[in-house]
Scaffold this active site. Sequence first.
Site, PDB file in Angstrom:
ATOM      1  CD  GLU A 149      40.915  56.675  28.420  1.00 47.46           C
ATOM      2  OE1 GLU A 149      40.487  57.476  29.278  1.00 47.46           O
ATOM      3  OE2 GLU A 149      41.320  57.032  27.295  1.00 47.46           O
ATOM      4  CG  ASP A 192      51.438  56.903  28.072  1.00 45.87           C
ATOM      5  OD1 ASP A 192      52.261  57.704  27.576  1.00 45.87           O
ATOM      6  OD2 ASP A 192      50.566  57.252  28.876  1.00 45.87           O
ATOM      7  CG  HIS A 245      43.357  59.395  31.220  1.00 44.75           C
ATOM      8  ND1 HIS A 245      44.686  59.615  30.983  1.00 44.75           N
ATOM      9  CD2 HIS A 245      42.694  60.245  30.404  1.00 44.75           C
ATOM     10  CE1 HIS A 245      44.829  60.551  30.059  1.00 44.75           C
ATOM     11  NE2 HIS A 245      43.632  60.958  29.701  1.00 44.75           N
TER      12      HIS A 245
END
Length: 261
Positions: free
Chosen positions: A143, A67, A138
């Site tokens: 999430e 990410d 998560h």
Amino acid sequence: MEVVILDDAEQVGRVGADVIAEHVAAKPAAVLGLATGSSPVHVYRELGARVQRGELSLAQCRGFLLDEYVGLPAGHPESYRTVIDREFVDAVDIDPANVHGPDGHGDDLKAAGPAYEQLIADAGGIDVQLLGVGTEGHIAFNEPGSSLASRTRLKSLTLRTRQDNARFFDGDVEAVPQHCLTMGVGTILAGRHLVLIAMGEAKAQVVRELVEGQVSARWPVTALQLHQHVTVLLDGAAASRLELRDYYREAYTAKPSWQGF
């Protein structure tokens, strides 16, 4: 799912590095999925030490970040590309040009997710994916409530996640970006071998949900139960709420050495 309960963070680092080294021995050009945060730090340190001693080379490997924050300027000390350079790339012999992350700086954030998916596909997919987990379940920045089939996309971060990450921003929650680009749960599940690391009492509840709970979008990490090759590396504190922890210890102790990870 193989659950491995270890004594401390250093041992977790050694075993995590063993998993990576096993993949690289079988495939020197292995594609590595790279997590940031505190969980994989000891693995990266051990890999760096092995490279420095000449016991391991990652020179032919490629890496993909899970990410990236949206809105931090390139080179920001807490952008995930900067963090992975600092904690992993600079410590080993991988070519920095072969380490990629989602483009959190571009103008077309909608296109950034599919572009990253294509980049991973062009590399042949991820061979071994390192993962941490948030206290509320998560993985990457998927999430609670995230689709278990999701792919790389823009996500909004919850206040809880931003509070958890504020420690990297001098305790200032407002300095933590509200958005990120993240691999989806489905993207993660496409990796061939998933290695999740969790340590400390704060992770005990989510570890219990992961290992012994039901598969649910409430705890996105539980999607790993659907994968055929998952290794979970824990210290004693993170494993403290597992009902079957004695069995997991016995199974790992009795595991034949030829079986590997």
